[in-house]
Design an enzyme around this catalytic site. Structure first.
Site, PDB file in Angstrom:
ATOM      1  N   ASP A 219      72.768-104.050 -34.204  1.00 16.01           N
ATOM      2  CA  ASP A 219      74.130-103.562 -34.174  1.00 16.01           C
ATOM      3  C   ASP A 219      74.990-104.789 -33.848  1.00 16.01           C
ATOM      4  O   ASP A 219      74.568-105.637 -33.072  1.00 16.01           O
ATOM      5  CB  ASP A 219      74.245-102.508 -33.060  1.00 16.01           C
ATOM      6  CG  ASP A 219      75.655-101.989 -32.946  1.00 16.01           C
ATOM      7  OD1 ASP A 219      76.265-101.768 -34.009  1.00 16.01           O
ATOM      8  OD2 ASP A 219      76.133-101.835 -31.815  1.00 16.01           O
TER       9      ASP A 219
ATOM     10  N   CYS B 171      32.229 -95.876 -17.516  1.00 11.66           N
ATOM     11  CA  CYS B 171      32.328 -95.315 -16.164  1.00 11.66           C
ATOM     12  C   CYS B 171      33.466 -94.290 -16.123  1.00 11.66           C
ATOM     13  O   CYS B 171      33.368 -93.260 -15.454  1.00 11.66           O
ATOM     14  CB  CYS B 171      32.635 -96.398 -15.134  1.00 11.66           C
ATOM     15  SG  CYS B 171      31.493 -97.774 -15.165  1.00 11.66           S
TER      16      CYS B 171
ATOM     17  N   CYS C 206      33.888 -92.273  17.952  1.00 13.46           N
ATOM     18  CA  CYS C 206      33.256 -90.978  18.205  1.00 13.46           C
ATOM     19  C   CYS C 206      34.150 -89.853  17.693  1.00 13.46           C
ATOM     20  O   CYS C 206      35.338 -90.078  17.421  1.00 13.46           O
ATOM     21  CB  CYS C 206      33.028 -90.787  19.701  1.00 13.46           C
ATOM     22  SG  CYS C 206      34.574 -90.901  20.596  1.00 13.46           S
TER      23      CYS C 206
ATOM     24  N   CYS D 146      33.119-100.527 -16.534  1.00 14.00           N
ATOM     25  CA  CYS D 146      33.163-100.436 -17.990  1.00 14.00           C
ATOM     26  C   CYS D 146      33.826 -99.119 -18.365  1.00 14.00           C
ATOM     27  O   CYS D 146      33.802 -98.169 -17.578  1.00 14.00           O
ATOM     28  CB  CYS D 146      31.729-100.469 -18.521  1.00 14.00           C
ATOM     29  SG  CYS D 146      31.606-100.220 -20.280  1.00 14.00           S
TER      30      CYS D 146
ATOM     31  N   CYS E 205      37.430 -89.102  19.430  1.00 12.35           N
ATOM     32  CA  CYS E 205      38.599 -89.975  19.208  1.00 12.35           C
ATOM     33  C   CYS E 205      39.532 -89.296  18.212  1.00 12.35           C
ATOM     34  O   CYS E 205      40.762 -89.317  18.351  1.00 12.35           O
ATOM     35  CB  CYS E 205      38.207 -91.324  18.627  1.00 12.35           C
ATOM     36  SG  CYS E 205      36.957 -92.184  19.555  1.00 12.35           S
TER      37      CYS E 205
END
Ligand code: AMP
Length: 856
Positions: A551, A104, A173, A101, A176
């Site tokens: 024009d 927000c 992990c 909404c 990584c």
């Protein structure tokens, strides 16, 4: 300047009763009208008259007023539209997910503006876009987590330069993340990289392609996706929310049915309470942060109502409130997403890769890697990936995505083509003229997205109203809960319940949403039809237009005149053409080009000419073999008192056929005449007819041409009034004259030559926007096609948009009033109050998005 009202006016039985300005109304009556004489002040001077207060001696009081009231106001509005509303400094744009909404949007604005070094936050609910300005780039870092706390998510839009954000899949992990960083840091194209395991995001600064990065990441076992590909994540999120809403509904149903079938009251209450937690978790969390940022949004009001209901033992009511609220929000988000995506989908039109000629080879490359000057090959049936010029081959191209025209346009060597259009048949070699980020289609998307963010006057008014309405009703709700029972009227429970209902009624959701969704939908529809409307203000203005001025040359007509008749009087035809060729060779006027082109075509040689001079609005002069020759209109020779007896009849005959006469002669005699004719565009007459049907009764043609020609063209083009023999600056006065008659005037021109008139009109419409960037940027509305075909649709669409906005506003107000009235006799329940709010908001949205599909 001559004004004429064309056929309608001429058929008037009592011509003597015609207004004085219109006394030259009938075509063969040669009265020139001086009721508003030409005042040679160009728009620049007028603007300065407003800004500097230095009144010009020659401008009378009335003119000064109109100058300031129309021009300055117009200029200001344009500046407002074109400039970024945020202050200067670092800026970022984001797409926001999860707003249900407009309240927000306010909550996010308030929440983020408390962060350190954030200068300004603008959140647009309808487009789901947020712009943030900050004094330094570090200020953007906490934004993402702050947004998540408020219950929403964001993705950055302007991933500037070579810094890009990727979502990494497959990390399980922290190490990584380190591995990915280490690997990418070995690549020479990578300047900087950081991978965050907990967010799954990688920020990388590099000079290579997106594909290179994706390949490198996949090499070490992970998957990198550029962050804008968030669709899949969003879909999963939507599915989860969907499931929770269903579960909560089932629990309420079980509790309710069970209460009639022997389960204990406690059991029912537990089921209702679980349902409340499931659907109410998100609004309560958002309400908490809204309150923290002193925002009274719908989450606060609904949460208060639901918790209040539970406190007075109305568990079923409380659970129904949050459940209906969740369903309403879910459906609203679903429907509004369609509008938001309508423009984003345009982005998918242009293919991401192109076949590029490199030496003797043809290689497939991502469009981001193609530069201006590269040659690309487009096979029949394929989409054109970038803007360019055809250097080999011919085909017909379907330009519907850009211009809205469904009929393919024939293209040959030298013609421009646009990214996103479809090469129907014939292989094309195209020299690229624009980078991927500068193509016409990306410009359209950018301008439309910007336009959708501009607040229309109605929207600004409604927002103001809502910002007063909500706190007033909120205070009223608190007063009603406390005051009557204190003074001994009714019970605490009764008044508390009524107060809770008032809290729900205080949500102005439907009202606030009524205008922006309609505007975004209408602008989206127009864009898909090849029409750019530069903001809600202009959409509203279009809906109110009562007169349109066109024009003539290049707008109603093709603007490419051709020589159609030659009559030599005192010299041979060849000699006449040779003199005309010499005179016109130095002029850039379309008439001059047609004469030069014709003379060249039949092999005429020009003479030696000198002292070339152009006589604005009348013609040209040059000295040829010691004599001054002129080429121009009747007016030019009349002013030099040259005898026109021998040619007048012939000139009039030609003019009555709608052709323009170019007289060639000296100050003493006429040596011959050349007629040039400009054809009316195929679609002009039908578009003008449609315009009248759409309710625009005053269609006016503006031209520098003589009255005879103007009259014929005007009637062929279905224009019901014209102003002829205008000098360029007279066009501005013609527009003002229409405004003084009480009209809201739109002016349609090519955007460059008619700039002052376009700026003076209440609405400036440029035609043929696909070819000219300037027209695209300066006009209020741009018809991308080089014809008027889509103008009636634009007028009808904007009128429909105004009607829908009015319907929505009235509907939401009436529903609120009914709800308010029903509270006091006790006829309204809490769930009905919620339904009247979220239900009304949904109806208003569905009514508005009809505009997306609106057809003539
Ligand atoms: P414009 O407003 O520039 O279109 O000029 C108005 C009228 O002036 C035209 O319709 C012509 O009749 C005349 N005119 C202007 N330039 C030329 C030219 N180069 N050669 C002949 N006639 C011209």
């Amino acid at each position: 300047m001559t004004e004429n009202e064309g056929e309608n006016c001429c058929s008037s039985s009592d011509k003597s009763n015609a207004k004085q300005e219109n006394s030259s109304c009938c075509s063969n009556n040669n009265n020139s009208v001086n009721s508003f004489k030409s005042i040679p002040i160009l728009i620049q001077e007028k603007t300065s008259c407003c800004s500097s207060n230095s009144s010009k001696e020659t401008v009378n009081e009335h003119e000064k007023t109109s100058c300031c009231s129309s021009n300055e106001q117009h200029t200001l509005e344009k500046t407002e539209t074109l400039t970024n509303p945020l202050p200067s400094g670092e800026k970022m744009a984001y797409r926001v997910h999860g707003m249900d909404c407009p309240a927000c949007a306010k909550t996010i604005e308030k929440g983020l503006s408390t962060l350190k070094d954030i200068a300004e936050v603008n959140v647009n609910y309808s487009t789901a876009k947020m712009q943030v300005a900050a004094s330094n780039s570090d200020a953007f870092i906490p934004i993402e987590s702050e947004i998540e706390k408020l219950g929403y998510s964001i993705e950055p839009l302007n991933q500037k330069g070579n810094i890009k954000t990727f979502n990494i899949e497959g990390m399980d992990c922290g190490s990584c993340a380190k591995s990915i960083e280490n690997h990418l840091n070995t690549l020479p194209s990578v300047k900087n990289v950081s991978v965050n395991f907990s967010t799954g995001k990688m920020k990388i600064e590099h000079s290579g392609s997106v594909e290179d990065i994706m390949t490198e990441v996949s090499k070490i076992g992970y998957k990198a996706l550029l962050q804008s590909n968030k669709k899949s994540i969003q879909t999963v999120k939507n599915k989860n929310e969907n499931g929770l809403v269903i579960l909560s509904g089932v629990l309420i149903a079980l509790g309710f049915i069970g209460s009639f079938n022997g389960i204990s009251t406690l059991m029912s209450v537990i089921l209702y309470a679980i349902a409340m937690v499931i659907s109410g978790y998100k609004p309560v969390k958002s309400a908490f942060y809204a309150l923290k940022s002193r925002s009274l949004d719908m989450n606060v009001l609904m949460s208060a109502a639901a918790i209040g209901a539970a406190l007075i033992g109305e568990w079923l009511e409380g659970a129904t409130v949050v459940w209906l609220f969740a369903i309403g929000n879910y459906l609203q988000t679903k429907s509004i997403e369609r509008t938001r995506n309508s423009i984003r989908n345009l982005m998918d039109l242009a293919p991401p890769e192109a076949w590029v000629q490199v030496g003797s080879e043809i290689i497939k490359k991502p469009v981001e890697e193609i530069t201006v000057g590269n040659i690309i090959i487009v096979k029949p049936g394929d989409k054109i990936p970038l803007d360019g010029v055809i250097i080999q081959g011919e085909s017909s191209v379907n330009q519907a995505p850009i211009t809205g025209e469904s009929i393919p346009v024939d293209k040959e060597i030298g013609d421009k083509v646009y990214a996103g259009t479809i090469n129907e048949h014939g292989s094309l070699e195209i020299k690229v003229t624009k980078l991927v980020e500068d193509t016409t289609i990306s410009k359209i998307i950018h301008l439309v997205e910007e336009a959708q963010e501009q607040k229309a006057p109605t929207e600004a008014f409604v927002d103001k109203f809502a910002s007063i309405y909500t706190p007033v009703v909120f205070i009223l709700a608190l007063a009603i809960m406390v005051l009557p029972p204190i003074f001994g009227f009714g019970t605490w429970g009764d008044w508390f319940y009524k107060g809770l209902e008032l809290l729900v009624v205080a949500c102005p959701c439907a009202l606030v949403i009524s205008t922006p969704v309609a505007i975004v939908s209408a602008i989206g529809n127009a864009a898909k039809n090849g029409v750019l409307i530069k903001g809600g203000t202009f959409l509203e203005k279009t809906g109110a237009i009562t007169a349109i001025a066109f024009d003539k040359t290049g707008t109603l007509t093709e603007g490419k005149p051709k020589v159609s008749e030659i009559k030599s009087l005192t010299v041979s035809e060849e000699e006449l053409l040779s003199i005309a060729f010499t005179l016109e060779d130095y002029s850039t006027h379309p008439i001059a080009k047609s004469i030069v082109g014709y003379a060249n075509e039949i092999g005429i040689q020009p003479k030696n000419g000198e002292m070339f001079k152009s006589i604005v609005g009348k013609g040209v002069q040059a000295t040829i073999e010691g004599n001054i020759f002129y080429a121009g209109n009747l007016k030019l020779f009349e002013e030099m008192n040259v005898s026109l007896e021998d040619v007048k009849k012939h000139v009039q005959d030609i003019q009555n056929k709608g052709k323009t006469v170019v007289i060639i002669g000296t100050q003493i005699q006429i040596i011959g005449i050349i007629a040039v004719s400009d054809t009316i565009r195929e679609t002009s007459a039908s578009a003008l007819k449609e315009l009248k049907l759409s309710g625009v009764n005053q269609t006016v043609m503006l031209t520098g041409d003589n009255k005879g020609t103007a009259n014929t063209i005007a009637s062929e083009a279905n224009v019901n009034r014209y102003f002829a023999e205008l000098l360029p600056e007279d066009k501005v006065d013609a527009i003002k004259k229409l405004q003084n008659e009480g009209h809201k005037v739109a002016m349609v021109g090519d955007g460059i030559n008619d700039a002052p008139a376009l700026a003076t009109a209440d609405l400036g419409i440029a035609m043929g926007g696909a070819g000219t960037d300037t027209a695209m940027e300066t006009a209020d509305i741009v018809l991308m096609a080089d014809n008027l075909d889509k103008l009636p649709h634009t007028m009808k669409l904007s009128r429909k948009a105004l009607t829908i906005i009015k319907q929505n506003i009235w509907f939401s107000i009436i529903i609120k009033v009914i709800a308010l009235v029903l509270i006091f006799p006790g006829l309204l329940t809490l769930w009905m109050a919620v339904l009247s709010d979220t239900g009304a908001a949904l109806i208003v949205i569905l009514n508005a998005i009809r505009l997306l599909k609106f057809k003539e």
